[in-house]
Design a protein around this motif. Sequence first.
Motif, PDB file in Angstrom:
ATOM      1  N   TYR A 115     -45.396  67.289   3.110  1.00  0.00           N
ATOM      2  CA  TYR A 115     -45.670  65.970   2.647  1.00  0.00           C
ATOM      3  C   TYR A 115     -44.452  64.849   3.715  1.00  0.00           C
ATOM      4  O   TYR A 115     -44.939  63.771   4.274  1.00  0.00           O
ATOM      5  CB  TYR A 115     -45.352  65.788   1.247  1.00  0.00           C
ATOM      6  CG  TYR A 115     -45.163  64.301   0.813  1.00  0.00           C
ATOM      7  CD1 TYR A 115     -46.081  63.393   1.011  1.00  0.00           C
ATOM      8  CD2 TYR A 115     -44.416  64.003  -0.191  1.00  0.00           C
ATOM      9  CE1 TYR A 115     -46.025  62.032   0.502  1.00  0.00           C
ATOM     10  CE2 TYR A 115     -44.191  62.713  -0.951  1.00  0.00           C
ATOM     11  CZ  TYR A 115     -44.950  61.769  -0.450  1.00  0.00           C
ATOM     12  OH  TYR A 115     -45.224  60.725  -0.892  1.00  0.00           O
ATOM     13  N   LEU A 116     -43.458  65.294   3.792  1.00  0.00           N
ATOM     14  CA  LEU A 116     -42.287  64.358   4.562  1.00  0.00           C
ATOM     15  C   LEU A 116     -42.686  64.507   5.837  1.00  0.00           C
ATOM     16  O   LEU A 116     -42.386  63.642   6.628  1.00  0.00           O
ATOM     17  CB  LEU A 116     -41.005  64.724   3.695  1.00  0.00           C
ATOM     18  CG  LEU A 116     -40.510  64.529   2.419  1.00  0.00           C
ATOM     19  CD1 LEU A 116     -39.028  64.805   2.539  1.00  0.00           C
ATOM     20  CD2 LEU A 116     -40.642  62.957   2.146  1.00  0.00           C
ATOM     21  N   GLY A 117     -42.745  66.007   6.226  1.00  0.00           N
ATOM     22  CA  GLY A 117     -42.736  66.224   7.707  1.00  0.00           C
ATOM     23  C   GLY A 117     -43.768  65.484   8.446  1.00  0.00           C
ATOM     24  O   GLY A 117     -43.743  65.053   9.696  1.00  0.00           O
ATOM     25  N   ARG A 118     -45.049  65.130   7.801  1.00  0.00           N
ATOM     26  CA  ARG A 118     -45.974  64.452   8.337  1.00  0.00           C
ATOM     27  C   ARG A 118     -45.578  63.047   8.797  1.00  0.00           C
ATOM     28  O   ARG A 118     -46.125  62.445   9.718  1.00  0.00           O
ATOM     29  CB  ARG A 118     -47.351  64.409   7.662  1.00  0.00           C
ATOM     30  CG  ARG A 118     -48.074  65.832   7.361  1.00  0.00           C
ATOM     31  CD  ARG A 118     -49.504  65.620   6.846  1.00  0.00           C
ATOM     32  NE  ARG A 118     -49.405  64.857   5.405  1.00  0.00           N
ATOM     33  CZ  ARG A 118     -49.382  65.656   4.346  1.00  0.00           C
ATOM     34  NH1 ARG A 118     -49.072  66.729   4.053  1.00  0.00           N
ATOM     35  NH2 ARG A 118     -49.249  64.800   3.188  1.00  0.00           N
ATOM     36  N   TYR A 119     -45.079  62.620   8.121  1.00  0.00           N
ATOM     37  CA  TYR A 119     -44.457  60.961   8.108  1.00  0.00           C
ATOM     38  C   TYR A 119     -43.289  60.886   9.156  1.00  0.00           C
ATOM     39  O   TYR A 119     -43.500  60.072  10.049  1.00  0.00           O
ATOM     40  CB  TYR A 119     -44.153  60.267   6.880  1.00  0.00           C
ATOM     41  CG  TYR A 119     -45.461  59.892   6.256  1.00  0.00           C
ATOM     42  CD1 TYR A 119     -46.244  58.857   6.494  1.00  0.00           C
ATOM     43  CD2 TYR A 119     -45.889  60.800   5.110  1.00  0.00           C
ATOM     44  CE1 TYR A 119     -47.308  58.578   6.031  1.00  0.00           C
ATOM     45  CE2 TYR A 119     -47.271  60.498   4.469  1.00  0.00           C
ATOM     46  CZ  TYR A 119     -47.808  59.517   4.853  1.00  0.00           C
ATOM     47  OH  TYR A 119     -48.884  59.036   4.176  1.00  0.00           O
TER      48      TYR A 119
ATOM     49  N   THR B 139     -48.951  61.393  -1.572  1.00  0.00           N
ATOM     50  CA  THR B 139     -48.164  61.866  -2.768  1.00  0.00           C
ATOM     51  C   THR B 139     -48.826  63.055  -3.360  1.00  0.00           C
ATOM     52  O   THR B 139     -50.183  62.863  -3.691  1.00  0.00           O
ATOM     53  CB  THR B 139     -47.984  60.965  -3.937  1.00  0.00           C
ATOM     54  OG1 THR B 139     -46.957  60.019  -3.409  1.00  0.00           O
ATOM     55  CG2 THR B 139     -47.265  61.246  -4.966  1.00  0.00           C
ATOM     56  N   PRO B 140     -48.309  64.298  -3.261  1.00  0.00           N
ATOM     57  CA  PRO B 140     -48.906  65.612  -3.853  1.00  0.00           C
ATOM     58  C   PRO B 140     -49.591  65.189  -5.065  1.00  0.00           C
ATOM     59  O   PRO B 140     -49.149  64.538  -6.256  1.00  0.00           O
ATOM     60  CB  PRO B 140     -47.971  66.659  -4.106  1.00  0.00           C
ATOM     61  CG  PRO B 140     -46.851  66.244  -3.168  1.00  0.00           C
ATOM     62  CD  PRO B 140     -46.908  64.551  -3.096  1.00  0.00           C
ATOM     63  N   ALA B 141     -50.923  65.599  -5.566  1.00  0.00           N
ATOM     64  CA  ALA B 141     -51.576  65.509  -6.680  1.00  0.00           C
ATOM     65  C   ALA B 141     -50.738  66.437  -7.870  1.00  0.00           C
ATOM     66  O   ALA B 141     -50.997  65.782  -8.831  1.00  0.00           O
ATOM     67  CB  ALA B 141     -52.992  66.041  -6.726  1.00  0.00           C
ATOM     68  N   GLY B 142     -50.040  67.277  -7.685  1.00  0.00           N
ATOM     69  CA  GLY B 142     -49.269  67.751  -8.715  1.00  0.00           C
ATOM     70  C   GLY B 142     -48.014  67.105  -9.098  1.00  0.00           C
ATOM     71  O   GLY B 142     -47.281  67.694 -10.055  1.00  0.00           O
TER      72      GLY B 142
ATOM     73  N   ILE C  44     -34.802  69.024  13.226  1.00  0.00           N
ATOM     74  CA  ILE C  44     -35.109  68.415  11.917  1.00  0.00           C
ATOM     75  C   ILE C  44     -35.629  69.257  11.066  1.00  0.00           C
ATOM     76  O   ILE C  44     -36.928  69.751  11.495  1.00  0.00           O
ATOM     77  CB  ILE C  44     -35.874  66.844  12.067  1.00  0.00           C
ATOM     78  CG1 ILE C  44     -35.106  65.900  13.000  1.00  0.00           C
ATOM     79  CG2 ILE C  44     -35.960  66.346  10.729  1.00  0.00           C
ATOM     80  CD1 ILE C  44     -35.918  64.626  13.485  1.00  0.00           C
ATOM     81  N   ASN C  45     -35.271  69.531  10.092  1.00  0.00           N
ATOM     82  CA  ASN C  45     -35.844  70.615   9.146  1.00  0.00           C
ATOM     83  C   ASN C  45     -36.642  69.694   7.771  1.00  0.00           C
ATOM     84  O   ASN C  45     -35.714  69.386   6.918  1.00  0.00           O
ATOM     85  CB  ASN C  45     -34.751  71.644   8.744  1.00  0.00           C
ATOM     86  CG  ASN C  45     -35.660  72.615   7.478  1.00  0.00           C
ATOM     87  OD1 ASN C  45     -36.793  72.941   7.884  1.00  0.00           O
ATOM     88  ND2 ASN C  45     -34.719  73.013   6.796  1.00  0.00           N
ATOM     89  N   CYS C  46     -37.580  69.618   7.678  1.00  0.00           N
ATOM     90  CA  CYS C  46     -38.619  69.076   6.759  1.00  0.00           C
ATOM     91  C   CYS C  46     -39.187  70.310   5.852  1.00  0.00           C
ATOM     92  O   CYS C  46     -40.130  70.035   4.934  1.00  0.00           O
ATOM     93  CB  CYS C  46     -39.459  67.947   7.243  1.00  0.00           C
ATOM     94  SG  CYS C  46     -38.674  66.509   7.732  1.00  0.00           S
TER      95      CYS C  46
ATOM     96  N   ASP D 275     -40.084  55.284  -0.692  1.00  0.00           N
ATOM     97  CA  ASP D 275     -41.388  55.492  -0.054  1.00  0.00           C
ATOM     98  C   ASP D 275     -41.194  56.493   1.118  1.00  0.00           C
ATOM     99  O   ASP D 275     -40.196  56.709   1.724  1.00  0.00           O
ATOM    100  CB  ASP D 275     -41.760  53.851   0.525  1.00  0.00           C
ATOM    101  CG  ASP D 275     -43.332  54.264   1.085  1.00  0.00           C
ATOM    102  OD1 ASP D 275     -43.469  54.536   2.123  1.00  0.00           O
ATOM    103  OD2 ASP D 275     -44.079  53.809   0.208  1.00  0.00           O
ATOM    104  N   VAL D 276     -42.140  57.174   1.299  1.00  0.00           N
ATOM    105  CA  VAL D 276     -42.055  58.319   2.143  1.00  0.00           C
ATOM    106  C   VAL D 276     -41.802  57.783   3.653  1.00  0.00           C
ATOM    107  O   VAL D 276     -41.266  58.499   4.537  1.00  0.00           O
ATOM    108  CB  VAL D 276     -43.141  59.321   2.108  1.00  0.00           C
ATOM    109  CG1 VAL D 276     -44.616  58.483   2.511  1.00  0.00           C
ATOM    110  CG2 VAL D 276     -43.147  60.520   2.830  1.00  0.00           C
TER     111      VAL D 276
END
Length: 327
Positions: free
Chosen positions: A11-15, A162-165, A64-66, A199-200
């Motif tokens: 989730y964070l890594g993509r952005y 944002t994850p559905a969970g 960078i470690n996400c 915000d991400v």
Amino acid sequence: MRVLLLGSGGYLGRYVAEHLLADPAVQLTALGRGDDADVRFDLSTGSPGALTRFLNAVHPGVVINCAGATRGGARELTRHNTVAVATICESLRRSGCGARLVQVGCSSEYGPSQPGSSTAEDAVPRPGGPYGVSKLAATELVLGSGLDAVVLRVFSPVGPGTPAGSPLGRLAEAMRRAMQAGDGELKLSGLGVQRDFVDVRDVARAVHAASLSAAQGVVNIGSGRAVRLRDAAAVLARVAGYGGTLHEIDGPPGRGPLHHAAPGGPGGPAGAQIEHVGGGAGYPYPDGCGSWQQADVRTARDRLGWRSRIVLEESLADIWMEAACRI
């Protein structure tokens, strides 16, 4: 600047990847478990020797470690959040690349805090669950590694993807289903907690700023403002155009229906009615941080030149846009 990004598929890594790719001065290599990574490698099971050889070949200036896990049992969380970071630190120490390490931590490392307070980086961490424990152990490994390193403690990330969970993801999905079914009432629980939402995409900016800075130690990344989840629900109802009643089944007793005008100014539908119905069981917010969390973000401002820009209403509108596409 050569950057090695770990966990680019998350989730964070993509952005973070998207933000770095927009910088022409960055040469980005993505390492991860998914097919979208440039190099496939599982940090939780891979050997430090193999990662060291890769570091010596790529010779990044920044790592960078996400990567990590947010759900699962204690053993799984420890493997993905702690053992993986131990592998990174050992590999960087063995390598001759001298790269700077930016570790993405989380506010769950702090645990519960006093309502009304802002948590600064010198607060004593008291994580309230195995996730926070596994992330705090990773932070301690980084801080004790002797590397040029900084840990960004990210508070509650929100926004597109944002994850559905997650609590806000579940809220958007419940509202989507109610609107699809024409249901004018929606029963929700756990809306009394207050969290510092960031915000991400602002988080991605913070990671970039940290990679360019000389800051070390721990830096909080948040908006600096706690928001009650029921207020976020009212904003989400407004941007979605949902005019029904939100029944808060675990709200404080003895209070009647409340009309919440969404923060952020007039315009659009007036929003949902939120009715408190005491006696419900409710569900705790899953981060182990109790009823309140708010970041002291002065260090990020002073040492990274960073502050959040995207308001919560915009983040929630993007969450709703993705949920609405499933109608």
